[in-house]
Design a protein around this motif. Structure first.
Motif, mmCIF file in Angstrom:
data_model
loop_
_atom_site.group_PDB
_atom_site.id
_atom_site.type_symbol
_atom_site.label_atom_id
_atom_site.label_comp_id
_atom_site.label_asym_id
_atom_site.label_seq_id
_atom_site.Cartn_x
_atom_site.Cartn_y
_atom_site.Cartn_z
ATOM 1 N N VAL A 117 0.862 -1.282 0.082
ATOM 2 C CA VAL A 117 -0.032 0.240 0.103
ATOM 3 C C VAL A 117 0.945 1.403 -0.020
ATOM 4 N N PHE A 118 1.857 1.443 0.806
ATOM 5 C CA PHE A 118 2.853 2.568 0.933
ATOM 6 C C PHE A 118 3.558 2.696 -0.474
ATOM 7 N N GLU A 119 3.834 1.674 -1.224
ATOM 8 C CA GLU A 119 4.532 1.894 -2.452
ATOM 9 C C GLU A 119 3.578 2.399 -3.443
ATOM 10 N N TYR A 120 2.572 1.756 -3.518
ATOM 11 C CA TYR A 120 1.519 2.435 -4.697
ATOM 12 C C TYR A 120 1.316 3.910 -4.293
ATOM 13 N N LEU A 121 0.963 4.199 -3.126
ATOM 14 C CA LEU A 121 0.546 5.491 -2.674
ATOM 15 C C LEU A 121 1.633 6.482 -2.548
ATOM 16 N N HIS A 122 2.875 6.041 -2.456
ATOM 17 C CA HIS A 122 4.018 6.861 -2.412
ATOM 18 C C HIS A 122 4.532 7.136 -3.785
ATOM 19 N N LYS A 123 4.545 6.475 -4.480
ATOM 20 C CA LYS A 123 5.013 6.536 -6.088
ATOM 21 C C LYS A 123 3.915 7.228 -6.854
ATOM 22 N N PHE A 124 2.895 6.754 -6.920
ATOM 23 C CA PHE A 124 1.886 7.150 -7.764
ATOM 24 C C PHE A 124 1.478 8.610 -7.312
ATOM 25 N N GLY A 125 1.278 8.699 -5.902
ATOM 26 C CA GLY A 125 1.221 10.054 -5.448
ATOM 27 C C GLY A 125 2.077 10.989 -5.656
ATOM 28 N N GLY A 126 3.172 10.625 -5.432
ATOM 29 C CA GLY A 126 4.278 11.745 -5.663
ATOM 30 C C GLY A 126 4.520 12.205 -7.249
ATOM 31 N N TRP A 127 4.342 11.382 -8.000
ATOM 32 C CA TRP A 127 4.154 11.635 -9.746
ATOM 33 C C TRP A 127 3.128 12.293 -10.053
ATOM 34 N N ALA A 128 2.088 11.976 -9.377
ATOM 35 C CA ALA A 128 0.587 12.700 -9.657
ATOM 36 C C ALA A 128 0.742 14.205 -9.272
ATOM 37 N N THR A 129 1.396 14.444 -8.277
ATOM 38 C CA THR A 129 1.277 15.825 -7.743
ATOM 39 C C THR A 129 2.208 16.837 -8.955
ATOM 40 N N GLY A 197 4.796 0.077 -9.855
ATOM 41 C CA GLY A 197 5.287 1.198 -10.670
ATOM 42 C C GLY A 197 5.203 1.103 -12.020
ATOM 43 N N TRP A 198 5.354 2.236 -12.674
ATOM 44 C CA TRP A 198 5.215 2.323 -14.064
ATOM 45 C C TRP A 198 6.369 1.979 -14.860
ATOM 46 N N ARG A 199 6.286 0.969 -15.499
ATOM 47 C CA ARG A 199 7.608 0.725 -16.377
ATOM 48 C C ARG A 199 8.947 0.447 -15.513
ATOM 49 N N VAL A 200 8.665 -0.145 -14.126
ATOM 50 C CA VAL A 200 9.818 -0.598 -13.477
ATOM 51 C C VAL A 200 10.276 -1.891 -13.977
ATOM 52 N N THR A 201 11.608 -1.967 -14.281
ATOM 53 C CA THR A 201 12.101 -3.206 -14.751
ATOM 54 C C THR A 201 12.914 -4.157 -13.543
ATOM 55 N N ARG A 202 13.265 -5.474 -13.939
ATOM 56 C CA ARG A 202 14.193 -6.189 -13.217
ATOM 57 C C ARG A 202 15.211 -6.625 -14.054
ATOM 58 N N ARG A 203 16.301 -7.051 -13.564
ATOM 59 C CA ARG A 203 17.609 -7.773 -14.265
ATOM 60 C C ARG A 203 17.551 -9.353 -13.949
#
Length: 203
Positions: A117-129, A197-203
């Motif tokens: 929940v934190f990661e969704y709110l933190h990431k999307f909330g920050g960029w949406a601002t 997150g949007w287009r977060v990748t893994r290696r």
């Protein structure tokens, strides 16, 4: 306000998104390098501090405000509340855990509901601002009839940040935080779920 939301906070967001793993970090032989975390924290604390100072300087000066000024106040207060909600969310994000911590169990390592929940709110909330920041800043410049160099300078800076975002994204620099900290091995529970997150990748 421009220094906080136009410069410091976006820089902190870009560092957190794109610099968890850099070429000099020798990942995955060396894990959990904290440069990005310290830089992100420094930029965000400084940005919220400057924003709050700007709020204190402006507070109570809106008597007889025009419709444009009232819109500026409304959107501006939304931006301020979004900023402080990010601080509150960070304080409530839970424990870390993992092999590099003092205990293996932790909200982040286990990717508990609290952490998700934190990661969704933190990431999307920050960029949406950020779009609200552009609106608020533009209205503010119009309200005070700012010298023409100001919108040109601010617009050029934002354009540079947008270009850097696009280039870093295309280079695949947006790496999952979980993997950056603990590596790609499937033994780690967070690697069993999709990155947040949007287009977060893994290696």
């Amino acid at each position: 306000m421009v220094m906080g939301w136009g410069v410091l906070l976006p820089l902190g967001m870009i560092v957190a998104r794109f610099f968890k793993i850099v070429r000099a970090s020798d990942w995955p032989a060396t894990l959990d390098r904290k440069f990005w975390w310290h830089a992100h924290l420094t930029f965000q604390i400084a940005g919220i501090g400057v924003m709050t100072l700007g709020l204190l300087l402006a507070y109570g000066r809106g008597e007889g405000a025009s419709e444009l000024a009232r819109l500026h106040h409304l959107v501006g207060w939304t931006v301020v509340l979004m900023g402080w909600s990010q601080v509150l969310g960070g304080l409530l994000r839970g424990t870390k855990g993992g092999p590099t911590g003092t205990t293996i169990r932790g909200d982040h390592y286990d990717m508990t509901l609290r952490r998700v929940v934190f990661e969704y709110l933190h990431k999307f909330g920050g960029w949406a601002t950020l779009p609200l920041v552009v609106v608020t800043t533009t209205i503010g410049l119009v309200m005070v009839d700012a010298p023409r160099w100001m919108p040109l300078l601010i617009g050029g800076w934002w354009g540079g940040l947008a270009l850097a975002f696009v280039l870093l994204q295309r280079q695949g620099c947006c790496i999952d935080t979980y993997q950056a900290i603990w590596g790609p091995e499937p033994v780690h529970p967070g690697n069993a779920r999709m990155p947040i997150g949007w287009r977060v990748t893994r290696r």
